[in-house]
Design a protein around this motif. Structure first.
Motif, PDB file in Angstrom:
ATOM      1  N   HIS A  99       8.473  -0.107   7.064  1.00  0.00           N
ATOM      2  CA  HIS A  99       7.803   0.945   6.282  1.00  0.00           C
ATOM      3  C   HIS A  99       8.731   1.660   5.135  1.00  0.00           C
ATOM      4  O   HIS A  99       8.615   2.905   5.084  1.00  0.00           O
ATOM      5  CB  HIS A  99       7.083   2.134   7.266  1.00  0.00           C
ATOM      6  CG  HIS A  99       6.001   2.692   6.706  1.00  0.00           C
ATOM      7  ND1 HIS A  99       4.749   2.328   7.241  1.00  0.00           N
ATOM      8  CD2 HIS A  99       5.385   3.584   5.988  1.00  0.00           C
ATOM      9  CE1 HIS A  99       3.874   2.922   6.941  1.00  0.00           C
ATOM     10  NE2 HIS A  99       4.223   3.898   6.070  1.00  0.00           N
ATOM     11  N   GLY A 100       9.540   0.728   4.695  1.00  0.00           N
ATOM     12  CA  GLY A 100      10.579   1.330   3.851  1.00  0.00           C
ATOM     13  C   GLY A 100      11.471   2.471   4.280  1.00  0.00           C
ATOM     14  O   GLY A 100      11.913   3.147   3.516  1.00  0.00           O
ATOM     15  N   LYS A 145       0.690  -5.099   9.354  1.00  0.00           N
ATOM     16  CA  LYS A 145       1.814  -4.606   8.846  1.00  0.00           C
ATOM     17  C   LYS A 145       2.558  -3.773   9.650  1.00  0.00           C
ATOM     18  O   LYS A 145       2.116  -2.621  10.465  1.00  0.00           O
ATOM     19  CB  LYS A 145       1.196  -3.781   7.790  1.00  0.00           C
ATOM     20  CG  LYS A 145       2.577  -3.260   6.623  1.00  0.00           C
ATOM     21  CD  LYS A 145       1.942  -2.691   5.511  1.00  0.00           C
ATOM     22  CE  LYS A 145       2.975  -2.142   4.603  1.00  0.00           C
ATOM     23  NZ  LYS A 145       3.330  -0.636   5.042  1.00  0.00           N
ATOM     24  N   GLY A 191       7.213  -1.920  -2.810  1.00  0.00           N
ATOM     25  CA  GLY A 191       6.544  -0.402  -2.646  1.00  0.00           C
ATOM     26  C   GLY A 191       7.045   0.490  -3.755  1.00  0.00           C
ATOM     27  O   GLY A 191       6.374   0.762  -4.582  1.00  0.00           O
ATOM     28  N   ARG A 192       8.132   1.020  -3.338  1.00  0.00           N
ATOM     29  CA  ARG A 192       8.857   1.817  -4.467  1.00  0.00           C
ATOM     30  C   ARG A 192       9.253   1.379  -5.652  1.00  0.00           C
ATOM     31  O   ARG A 192       8.747   2.161  -6.787  1.00  0.00           O
ATOM     32  CB  ARG A 192      10.055   2.570  -3.888  1.00  0.00           C
ATOM     33  CG  ARG A 192       9.621   3.553  -2.614  1.00  0.00           C
ATOM     34  CD  ARG A 192      11.247   4.100  -2.140  1.00  0.00           C
ATOM     35  NE  ARG A 192      11.318   4.843  -0.859  1.00  0.00           N
ATOM     36  CZ  ARG A 192      11.220   4.417   0.245  1.00  0.00           C
ATOM     37  NH1 ARG A 192      11.278   2.928   0.562  1.00  0.00           N
ATOM     38  NH2 ARG A 192      11.107   4.936   1.521  1.00  0.00           N
ATOM     39  N   PRO A 209       0.818  -1.187   0.151  1.00  0.00           N
ATOM     40  CA  PRO A 209       0.007   0.056  -0.098  1.00  0.00           C
ATOM     41  C   PRO A 209       0.842   1.372   0.020  1.00  0.00           C
ATOM     42  O   PRO A 209       1.838   1.300   0.744  1.00  0.00           O
ATOM     43  CB  PRO A 209      -0.712  -0.088   1.474  1.00  0.00           C
ATOM     44  CG  PRO A 209       0.181  -0.858   2.368  1.00  0.00           C
ATOM     45  CD  PRO A 209       0.932  -1.633   1.355  1.00  0.00           C
ATOM     46  N   TYR A 222      -5.683   2.189   7.819  1.00  0.00           N
ATOM     47  CA  TYR A 222      -5.154   3.225   9.033  1.00  0.00           C
ATOM     48  C   TYR A 222      -6.086   3.317  10.182  1.00  0.00           C
ATOM     49  O   TYR A 222      -7.186   3.889   9.548  1.00  0.00           O
ATOM     50  CB  TYR A 222      -4.403   4.391   8.675  1.00  0.00           C
ATOM     51  CG  TYR A 222      -2.948   4.518   8.140  1.00  0.00           C
ATOM     52  CD1 TYR A 222      -1.966   4.009   8.942  1.00  0.00           C
ATOM     53  CD2 TYR A 222      -2.560   5.161   7.052  1.00  0.00           C
ATOM     54  CE1 TYR A 222      -0.831   4.217   8.532  1.00  0.00           C
ATOM     55  CE2 TYR A 222      -1.338   5.377   6.480  1.00  0.00           C
ATOM     56  CZ  TYR A 222      -0.410   4.476   7.461  1.00  0.00           C
ATOM     57  OH  TYR A 222       0.964   4.696   6.920  1.00  0.00           O
ATOM     58  N   ARG A 281      14.506  -4.114  -4.497  1.00  0.00           N
ATOM     59  CA  ARG A 281      14.759  -3.659  -5.575  1.00  0.00           C
ATOM     60  C   ARG A 281      15.061  -4.687  -6.661  1.00  0.00           C
ATOM     61  O   ARG A 281      15.220  -4.247  -7.691  1.00  0.00           O
ATOM     62  CB  ARG A 281      15.610  -2.435  -5.518  1.00  0.00           C
ATOM     63  CG  ARG A 281      15.412  -1.466  -4.685  1.00  0.00           C
ATOM     64  CD  ARG A 281      14.389  -0.534  -5.092  1.00  0.00           C
ATOM     65  NE  ARG A 281      14.250   0.434  -4.139  1.00  0.00           N
ATOM     66  CZ  ARG A 281      13.586   0.440  -2.890  1.00  0.00           C
ATOM     67  NH1 ARG A 281      12.889  -0.693  -2.738  1.00  0.00           N
ATOM     68  NH2 ARG A 281      13.374   1.476  -2.091  1.00  0.00           N
ATOM     69  N   THR A 330      -1.891  -1.406   9.405  1.00  0.00           N
ATOM     70  CA  THR A 330      -0.678  -0.814   9.481  1.00  0.00           C
ATOM     71  C   THR A 330      -0.550  -0.257  11.040  1.00  0.00           C
ATOM     72  O   THR A 330      -1.258   0.471  11.477  1.00  0.00           O
ATOM     73  CB  THR A 330      -0.491   0.237   8.583  1.00  0.00           C
ATOM     74  OG1 THR A 330      -0.468  -0.357   7.308  1.00  0.00           O
ATOM     75  CG2 THR A 330       0.934   0.875   8.729  1.00  0.00           C
ATOM     76  N   ASP A 361       8.779  -6.722   3.357  1.00  0.00           N
ATOM     77  CA  ASP A 361       8.942  -5.497   2.566  1.00  0.00           C
ATOM     78  C   ASP A 361      10.210  -4.662   3.298  1.00  0.00           C
ATOM     79  O   ASP A 361      10.490  -4.933   4.293  1.00  0.00           O
ATOM     80  CB  ASP A 361       7.549  -4.876   2.191  1.00  0.00           C
ATOM     81  CG  ASP A 361       7.166  -3.826   3.285  1.00  0.00           C
ATOM     82  OD1 ASP A 361       7.962  -3.299   4.004  1.00  0.00           O
ATOM     83  OD2 ASP A 361       5.868  -3.486   3.173  1.00  0.00           O
ATOM     84  N   SER A 362      10.326  -3.522   2.394  1.00  0.00           N
ATOM     85  CA  SER A 362      11.338  -2.749   2.734  1.00  0.00           C
ATOM     86  C   SER A 362      12.696  -2.989   2.038  1.00  0.00           C
ATOM     87  O   SER A 362      13.341  -3.797   2.366  1.00  0.00           O
ATOM     88  CB  SER A 362      11.463  -2.509   4.237  1.00  0.00           C
ATOM     89  OG  SER A 362      10.258  -2.263   4.834  1.00  0.00           O
ATOM     90  N   GLY A 363      12.735  -2.348   1.022  1.00  0.00           N
ATOM     91  CA  GLY A 363      14.205  -2.155   0.311  1.00  0.00           C
ATOM     92  C   GLY A 363      14.382  -3.104  -0.668  1.00  0.00           C
ATOM     93  O   GLY A 363      15.496  -3.349  -1.249  1.00  0.00           O
ATOM     94  N   GLY A 390       0.013   5.412   0.031  1.00  0.00           N
ATOM     95  CA  GLY A 390      -0.934   6.577   0.095  1.00  0.00           C
ATOM     96  C   GLY A 390      -0.932   7.492  -1.224  1.00  0.00           C
ATOM     97  O   GLY A 390      -1.845   7.869  -1.495  1.00  0.00           O
TER      98      GLY A 390
HETATM   99  C1  LIG Z   1       5.258   7.105  -1.068  1.00  0.00           C
HETATM  100  C2  LIG Z   1       5.010   5.901  -0.080  1.00  0.00           C
HETATM  101  C3  LIG Z   1       3.680   5.845   0.552  1.00  0.00           C
HETATM  102  C4  LIG Z   1       3.403   4.905   1.428  1.00  0.00           C
HETATM  103  N1  LIG Z   1       2.212   4.966   2.031  1.00  0.00           N
HETATM  104  C5  LIG Z   1       1.761   3.742   2.860  1.00  0.00           C
HETATM  105  C6  LIG Z   1       0.545   3.633   3.465  1.00  0.00           C
HETATM  106  O1  LIG Z   1      -0.458   4.640   3.141  1.00  0.00           O
HETATM  107  N2  LIG Z   1       0.407   2.595   4.145  1.00  0.00           N
HETATM  108  C7  LIG Z   1       1.049   1.935   4.465  1.00  0.00           C
HETATM  109  O2  LIG Z   1       0.876   0.843   5.336  1.00  0.00           O
HETATM  110  N3  LIG Z   1       2.221   1.745   4.117  1.00  0.00           N
HETATM  111  C8  LIG Z   1       2.851   2.916   3.305  1.00  0.00           C
HETATM  112  N4  LIG Z   1       4.012   2.761   2.712  1.00  0.00           N
HETATM  113  C9  LIG Z   1       4.895   1.790   3.167  1.00  0.00           C
HETATM  114  C10 LIG Z   1       4.997   0.532   2.149  1.00  0.00           C
HETATM  115  O3  LIG Z   1       3.567   0.029   2.301  1.00  0.00           O
HETATM  116  C11 LIG Z   1       5.864  -0.406   2.172  1.00  0.00           C
HETATM  117  O4  LIG Z   1       6.120  -0.749   3.543  1.00  0.00           O
HETATM  118  C12 LIG Z   1       7.262   0.323   1.738  1.00  0.00           C
HETATM  119  O5  LIG Z   1       7.255   1.215   0.750  1.00  0.00           O
HETATM  120  C13 LIG Z   1       8.112  -0.907   1.513  1.00  0.00           C
HETATM  121  O6  LIG Z   1       9.514  -0.455   1.144  1.00  0.00           O
HETATM  122  P1  LIG Z   1      10.236  -0.227  -0.300  1.00  0.00           P
HETATM  123  O7  LIG Z   1       9.497   1.023  -1.016  1.00  0.00           O
HETATM  124  O8  LIG Z   1      11.480  -0.173  -0.224  1.00  0.00           O
HETATM  125  O9  LIG Z   1       9.807  -1.448  -1.236  1.00  0.00           O
HETATM  126  C14 LIG Z   1       4.412   3.995   1.953  1.00  0.00           C
HETATM  127  C15 LIG Z   1       5.528   3.893   1.049  1.00  0.00           C
HETATM  128  C16 LIG Z   1       5.696   5.072   0.117  1.00  0.00           C
HETATM  129  C17 LIG Z   1       7.179   4.841  -0.651  1.00  0.00           C
END
Ligand SMILES: Cc1cc2nc3c(=O)[nH]c(=O)nc-3n(C[C@H](O)[C@H](O)[C@H](O)COP(=O)(O)O)c2cc1C
Length: 412
Positions: free
Chosen positions: A283-284, A259, A337-338, A82, A134, A318, A160, A314-316, A84
């Motif tokens: 959360h990245g 999460k 995510g990204r 997810p 949320y 690529r 989350t 998740d997180s990182g 936002g």
């Molecule tokens: C721009 C952006 C917005 C995000 N918004 C949310 C969100 O609204 N809710 C949530 O649970 N996680 C949110 N995340 C976290 C992602 O769900 C995820 O945990 C994270 O991006 C994973 O890391 P990665 O970007 O390195 O893959 C967001 C991440 C980014 C980059």
């Protein structure tokens, strides 16, 4: 005309295309971490410390990367996380992401804070849809979202839990990229210097529905990205606790995921509350700077709960090789995510599809070179990795502390 993102050979290429297309404030909002970005950097370097130990002379000609999650088979071991603001990167970016996910045969997660309403995503994209929640301090508003997600046919609810308060992202303040948007000379110039985004995204919203809004928010608190949030009902929820999860378990009859778990004891508590899975995530690197990287704590969490519930991470991530490392350490699948956000920013649905194709090709190649035929075969035996620093350092550190105490006592 050929889609320009077909010239992206990896996720880093898509990131570069996104960087050129987006206003700097928006790009940094997506791309960066929080405070000193220690966790954000470590999310990447943690993968470099894990090496492969390939097997050879294995017939891998029939290999597959299919996985089954919550009773459904998917073509790849990844799902879209997810995020936002996807709808700010591309006009109705959430629909673009969801369609690319459906096409690739993987789940898509819609965030509470998206710019496209959940009903519209369900109707126009379809596929396997998960909804991220949320919880607001006014629980009844969030519970209404849960009911809507249920009625719209979402198959999983992701709660989350790693954002008790807002993160400290100083670069957003410097860039003037805050919500509500405030117009400064700097950010207006930034937008004017990115006409493709201005015309293709912002103007399209303005002429169709006006300033982008949080379309999932209940009507009485729905506000535009330029407006001030309406009081405490919409703030982050610093009173969220395990009782909230138990209540959600009663409200939500389908798959329930938590999460933002980084500790095995929290994963166990999630199981006790009836969750079907946890997402190991920092959360990245966007919330608590200094938090461990999920890949570092994943094995402990898999040990604690992996035989009882589904563990996602998740997180990182690529590269396909990162995904394979996560699976080998016991995750059932990985959230991206990204990676796919860069894709939509660079080229909408085609860009997201390109990101997913890159992951698919890379995962396939790594599995073949590892001598591994299926995700079920992947295990820690394919990896060589250092002891987590805190585990090997802790005894020495406590011993030194004891020695210090003894010395001080002797000196007194
Ligand atoms: C721009 C952006 C917005 C995000 N918004 C949310 C969100 O609204 N809710 C949530 O649970 N996680 C949110 N995340 C976290 C992602 O769900 C995820 O945990 C994270 O991006 C994973 O890391 P990665 O970007 O390195 O893959 C967001 C991440 C980014 C980059």
């Amino acid at each position: 005309m050929k889609d320009r993102t077909s010239r992206a050979y990896n996720i880093a290429d898509l990131r570069e295309m996104a960087r050129r297309r987006l206003p700097k404030g928006l790009f940094e909002f997506v791309d960066r971490g929080t405070e000193d970005e220690v966790s954000w950097r470590n999310n990447r370097t943690a993968f470099e410390r894990i090496k492969f130990r390939p097997r050879t002379l294995v017939d891998v000609s029939g290999r597959t990367q299919q996985v089954t999650l919550f009773g459904k088979t998917h073509t790849m071991p990844i799902a879209i996380a997810p995020t936002g603001t996807a709808g700010l990167l591309w006009h109705e970016g959430e629909i673009a992401l969801a369609r690319a996910a459906r096409q690739a045969g993987i789940p898509f997660t819609l965030a509470t804070g998206s710019m496209t309403a959940m009903e519209k995503v369900a109707e126009q994209a379809g596929g396997t849809l998960w909804f991220q929640l949320y919880m607001w301090p006014d629980r009844s508003l969030s519970h209404r979202l849960v009911q809507r997600a249920l009625a719209a046919g979402f198959e999983a609810l992701i709660v989350t839990v790693d954002g008790a308060v807002s993160a400290n992202r100083e670069y957003n303040l410097r860039n003037g990229f805050t919500i509500p948007f405030s117009f400064t000379r700097r950010n207006v110039t930034d937008v004017l210097m990115h006409p493709r985004w201005l015309l293709g995204v912002l103007t399209r919203y303005l002429v169709t529905m006006g300033m982008p809004r949080y379309e999932n928010y209940p009507s009485e608190i729905k506000y535009k990205v330029t407006a001030r949030p309406m009081g405490r009902s919409q703030m982050k929820n610093d009173s969220l606790n395990w009782e909230d999860l138990r209540q959600l378990r009663k409200l939500w009859p389908h798959t329930l995921l938590v999460k933002g778990v980084l500790h095995p004891q929290d994963a166990t508590l999630a199981v006790d509350c009836g969750a079907d899975g946890v997402i190991v995530s920092n959360h990245g690197g966007r919330n608590l700077d200094g938090a461990v990287s999920p890949i570092e704590v994943l094995p402990e969490i898999v040990d604690a709960v992996g035989s009882r519930i589904t563990v996602l991470v998740d997180s990182g991530f690529r590269r396909g090789s990162d995904v394979v490392k996560g699976l080998a350490l016991g995750a059932h699948a990985v959230l991206i995510g990204r990676g796919t956000l860069y894709g939509i920013a660079a080229g909408g649905e085609a860009g997201a599809a390109r990101a997913l194709a890159i992951f698919r090709e890379e995962i396939d190649r790594v599995m073949a070179l590892l001598g591994c035929r299926s995700v079920a075969e992947l295990g820690a035996d394919y990896l060589s990795r250092p002891e987590p620093a805190w585990q090997s350092a802790a005894p020495a550190h406590s011993a030194l502390r004891l020695l210090d105490t003894a010395r001080t006592a002797a000196e007194i």
